[in-house]
Design a protein around this motif. Structure first.
Motif, PDB file in Angstrom:
ATOM      1  N   ASP A  17      39.864  35.869  34.180  1.00 55.96           N
ATOM      2  CA  ASP A  17      40.450  35.555  35.491  1.00 55.96           C
ATOM      3  C   ASP A  17      39.950  34.230  36.058  1.00 55.96           C
ATOM      4  O   ASP A  17      40.594  33.640  36.931  1.00 55.96           O
ATOM      5  N   SER A  18      38.782  33.781  35.592  1.00 51.51           N
ATOM      6  CA  SER A  18      38.148  32.623  36.240  1.00 51.51           C
ATOM      7  C   SER A  18      38.835  31.296  35.936  1.00 51.51           C
ATOM      8  O   SER A  18      38.592  30.306  36.610  1.00 51.51           O
ATOM      9  N   ILE A  19      39.695  31.275  34.902  1.00 50.90           N
ATOM     10  CA  ILE A  19      40.318  29.984  34.550  1.00 50.90           C
ATOM     11  C   ILE A  19      41.827  30.115  34.374  1.00 50.90           C
ATOM     12  O   ILE A  19      42.437  29.382  33.590  1.00 50.90           O
ATOM     13  N   SER A 258      29.005  34.801  43.016  1.00 50.55           N
ATOM     14  CA  SER A 258      29.440  33.404  42.896  1.00 50.55           C
ATOM     15  C   SER A 258      30.956  33.259  42.840  1.00 50.55           C
ATOM     16  O   SER A 258      31.472  32.161  43.007  1.00 50.55           O
ATOM     17  N   ILE A 259      31.703  34.355  42.629  1.00 48.62           N
ATOM     18  CA  ILE A 259      33.181  34.237  42.576  1.00 48.62           C
ATOM     19  C   ILE A 259      33.699  33.714  43.919  1.00 48.62           C
ATOM     20  O   ILE A 259      34.408  32.716  43.970  1.00 48.62           O
ATOM     21  N   ASP A 263      31.019  27.434  44.828  1.00 54.32           N
ATOM     22  CA  ASP A 263      32.145  26.575  44.478  1.00 54.32           C
ATOM     23  C   ASP A 263      32.710  26.965  43.121  1.00 54.32           C
ATOM     24  O   ASP A 263      33.899  27.242  42.980  1.00 54.32           O
ATOM     25  N   ALA A 264      31.836  26.967  42.098  1.00 54.64           N
ATOM     26  CA  ALA A 264      32.257  27.413  40.765  1.00 54.64           C
ATOM     27  C   ALA A 264      31.475  28.681  40.449  1.00 54.64           C
ATOM     28  O   ALA A 264      30.269  28.746  40.675  1.00 54.64           O
ATOM     29  N   MET A 291      26.360  40.872  47.271  1.00 54.89           N
ATOM     30  CA  MET A 291      27.209  41.563  46.292  1.00 54.89           C
ATOM     31  C   MET A 291      26.709  42.994  46.225  1.00 54.89           C
ATOM     32  O   MET A 291      25.534  43.235  45.981  1.00 54.89           O
ATOM     33  N   LEU A 292      27.613  43.935  46.520  1.00 52.74           N
ATOM     34  CA  LEU A 292      27.249  45.349  46.463  1.00 52.74           C
ATOM     35  C   LEU A 292      28.019  46.000  45.323  1.00 52.74           C
ATOM     36  O   LEU A 292      29.239  45.853  45.232  1.00 52.74           O
TER      37      LEU A 292
END
Ligand code: AMP
Length: 359
Positions: A17-19, A258-259, A263-264, A291-292
């Motif tokens: 999903d990240s790219i 970090s999502i 930034d990245a 983040m939980l």
């Protein structure tokens, strides 16, 4: 370019999903649980690069990867090193990183001599396939040696001196083939029953000296293995400095913040690093992020509706005790605001686990 990821769990999915915006990269996921040698060979053949979402890859699959080591990122050396806690500890030491004192254990006699050599308490762990606290035994008295060996022995173990720490943290970095390294700010990680329950950014009260020590550690470790991709170092915060616990040669649960929070993300930079593209900025976009994890079969429906800065990720998995079903990210303008949002999400966690932020 076609990139194949070994493993189609949530980490593989988030890597994919990240790219999605990068039209020149196709990402394919390989289901390790449905493995056959032929299927894997075909998967390797159609992809230009192979990466992995887990280091728990059985030896017969690693043997096939050996024939295609030039396609693998992170490389075979990193995978093999971080599959085995003894090799891992040796690599950490070789890179100049503080760890608990440790020794190899292959028999009941070895357990007894480990007790003499390291003192009590000691933590006995299987060298392979342990995660989320599985395959571990804490010895507090000499007479624990037999029950410990009975419980997890009969295979190669590592004995570690018990580290007295005030909390657990992690540092995550991505390194590209040219040796560029980017590092995310650290999180404080809180576990319950061996499983990560939540991670907090910033890691409050961490001295600049310790933050610098963590950056040096992860950079030296990644350089020492000529590592390409995202790498995670879990650390104990102790009075005398940071002490490495373990390494994941991959994206890590404590980096999911970090999502939305950076930034990245750790996922995107992993894909950029292995495909030879410029790495993204790892700075946090908000003053405070959490983040939980959503875990197990008793988790109530997440009441995140209407809460500002709250992002729910569901992994689409069937509920089972102790299973990670999803995570929730909270982005906030301040630690106080973040903590008060977490107070409203507290039903996600077992009673008493959320103590209102950093201790
Ligand atoms: P691990 O699977 O190695 O991450 O261990 C699971 C948890 O056990 C860690 O998150 C720590 O809370 C604890 N632990 C592991 N090793 C040690 C150690 N040498 N000393 C103290 N606690 C430890």
């Amino acid at each position: 370019m076609k990139i194949g990821i070994l493993g189609n769990g949530q980490l593989g999915q988030m890597l994919q999903d990240s790219i999605t915006d990068l039209a020149d990269i196709d990402v394919n996921l390989y289901d390790l649980r449905a493995h056959s040698d032929d299927a894997l060979r075909a998967f390797i053949a159609v992809n230009d690069l192979i990466s992995y979402e887990t280091e728990n890859i059985p030896a017969h699959i690693v043997a096939i990867l050996e024939d295609h080591a030039d396609k693998l990122a992170p490389g075979l050396n990193a995978l093999k090193t971080f599959q085995n806690r003894l090799l891992e500890k040796n690599a950490l030491r070789a890179a100049g990183i503080a760890t608990a004192d440790f020794c190899a254990v292959n028999s009941l006699e070895d357990v007894k001599s480990a007790v003499e050599q390291l003192g009590l308490p000691i933590v006995l762990k299987t060298t392979t396939e342990g995660y989320d606290g599985k395959g571990q035994f804490v010895l507090r008295a000499p007479e624990d040696a037999e029950p410990a060996w009975d419980a997890i022995g009969g295979r190669e173990l590592i004995a570690e001196a018990f580290v007295t720490f005030s909390r657990e943290t992690s540092v995550i970095a991505s390194r590209d083939a040219e040796g560029n390294v980017v590092i995310w700010p650290m999180t404080e990680n809180v576990h319950h029953e061996g499983i990560l329950r939540y991670s907090l950014f910033p890691c409050e009260g961490l001295s600049d000296a310790k933050a610098e020590q963590a950056r040096t550690y992860i950079t030296d470790l990644a350089n020492s293995l000529d590592y390409v991709g995202t790498i995670t170092l879990e650390l104990f915060d102790t009075e005398s400095g940071l002490v490495a616990n373990e390494v994941a040669p991959r994206v890590h649960n404590s980096g999911h913040w970090s999502i939305e929070g950076a930034d990245a993300s750790q996922f995107r930079n992993h894909m950029l690093a292995i495909s030879g593209k410029a790495l993204g900025n790892t700075e946090a976009k908000y003053p405070a992020v959490a983040m939980l994890n959503v875990i197990g079969d008793e988790t109530p429906t997440i009441a995140a509706d209407g809460l500002a800065g709250v992002y729910v990720h569901s992994y689409g998995k069937e509920a089972r005790p102790a299973r990670k079903l999803g995570h929730v990210t909270v982005t906030s303008a301040s630690v106080e605001e973040r903590n008060s949002t977490i107070d409203k999400l507290v039903g996600l966690m077992p009673e008493g686990v959320w103590a209102g932020g950093s201790k």
